[in-house]
Design a protein around this motif. Structure first.
Motif, PDB file in Angstrom:
ATOM      1  N   LYS A   3       0.852  -1.188   0.000  1.00 46.64           N
ATOM      2  CA  LYS A   3       0.000   0.000   0.000  1.00 46.64           C
ATOM      3  C   LYS A   3       0.889   1.240   0.000  1.00 46.64           C
ATOM      4  O   LYS A   3       1.575   1.530   0.966  1.00 46.64           O
ATOM      5  N   TYR A   5      -0.282   4.470  -0.985  1.00 50.33           N
ATOM      6  CA  TYR A   5      -1.024   5.679  -0.630  1.00 50.33           C
ATOM      7  C   TYR A   5      -1.734   5.507   0.711  1.00 50.33           C
ATOM      8  O   TYR A   5      -2.917   5.238   0.775  1.00 50.33           O
ATOM      9  N   LYS A   6      -0.988   5.666   1.781  1.00 51.05           N
ATOM     10  CA  LYS A   6      -1.578   5.627   3.121  1.00 51.05           C
ATOM     11  C   LYS A   6      -2.005   7.033   3.500  1.00 51.05           C
ATOM     12  O   LYS A   6      -1.463   8.011   2.979  1.00 51.05           O
ATOM     13  N   GLN A  28      -7.802   6.285   1.437  1.00 52.55           N
ATOM     14  CA  GLN A  28      -7.536   5.516   0.230  1.00 52.55           C
ATOM     15  C   GLN A  28      -8.523   4.371   0.114  1.00 52.55           C
ATOM     16  O   GLN A  28      -8.972   3.819   1.108  1.00 52.55           O
ATOM     17  N   ASP A  30      -8.460   0.975  -2.032  1.00 50.34           N
ATOM     18  CA  ASP A  30      -7.640   0.162  -2.929  1.00 50.34           C
ATOM     19  C   ASP A  30      -8.457  -0.693  -3.889  1.00 50.34           C
ATOM     20  O   ASP A  30      -8.024  -0.953  -5.008  1.00 50.34           O
ATOM     21  N   PRO A  39      -9.116   1.782  -8.195  1.00 50.83           N
ATOM     22  CA  PRO A  39      -8.469   2.229  -6.954  1.00 50.83           C
ATOM     23  C   PRO A  39      -8.293   3.749  -6.972  1.00 50.83           C
ATOM     24  O   PRO A  39      -7.812   4.307  -7.961  1.00 50.83           O
ATOM     25  N   TYR A  77      -5.599   6.357  -8.647  1.00 49.04           N
ATOM     26  CA  TYR A  77      -4.196   6.115  -8.294  1.00 49.04           C
ATOM     27  C   TYR A  77      -3.261   6.338  -9.485  1.00 49.04           C
ATOM     28  O   TYR A  77      -2.137   6.801  -9.311  1.00 49.04           O
TER      29      TYR A  77
END
Length: 151
Positions: A3, A5-6, A28, A30, A39, A77
């Motif tokens: 992951k 894009y936290k 985010q 996912d 996502p 994303y």
């Protein structure tokens, strides 16, 4: 899959109206949702960066030049470029959700809270790099120099 894009991660928008602007990931998703089957992330960013200030300027002018114009957006994303930086998200987490985008008045309220948080952070001197626009010209110059050296 890792992951990337936290929440709190700083990224750069690559496509659209805010291309080249810095954003911070608030939430985010996912796997995607029914409305958005890809996502994506809910982000808040700086549409208009604060202007340069000097010591000679008075308090009134300093306050005017320290304003930040934020934006909130749901971004795919594939249209984000992650950076190694992160911001602390004490106040941002609860301010924006998926329901915020359904009602224009909620959206405006969320923008106002984000504006306040960003301006407080800027005036306090925290995360100065986040409130400066990208220097594309400098990067192009470096790349041109590298190409000339290789040739």
């Amino acid at each position: 899959m890792v992951k990337v894009y936290k929440p709190g991660k700083v990224a750069i928008v690559l496509q659209g109206r805010q291309a080249g602007k810095k954003v911070v990931v608030i939430k985010q998703v996912d796997e995607g949702t029914k409305e958005r089957p890809y996502p994506h992330a809910v982000v808040a960013g700086v549409e208009r960066y604060p202007r340069k200030v000097t010591r000679r300027m008075g308090q009134k002018k300093l306050a005017l030049r320290s304003k930040v114009k934020p934006f909130i957006k749901v971004v795919n994303y594939s249209h984000l470029f992650p950076t190694r930086y992160a911001l602390e998200l004490e106040g941002l987490k609860g301010s924006v959700a998926h329901e915020t985008f359904k009602e224009p008045s909620q959206r405006e309220d969320a923008k106002k809270t984000i504006k306040k948080l960003f301006e407080d952070r800027y005036v306090a001197g925290k995360n100065k790099w986040f409130f400066q626009p990208l220097r594309i010209e400098a990067m192009q110059k470096v790349l041109a120099d590298l190409a000339r050296l290789e040739a």
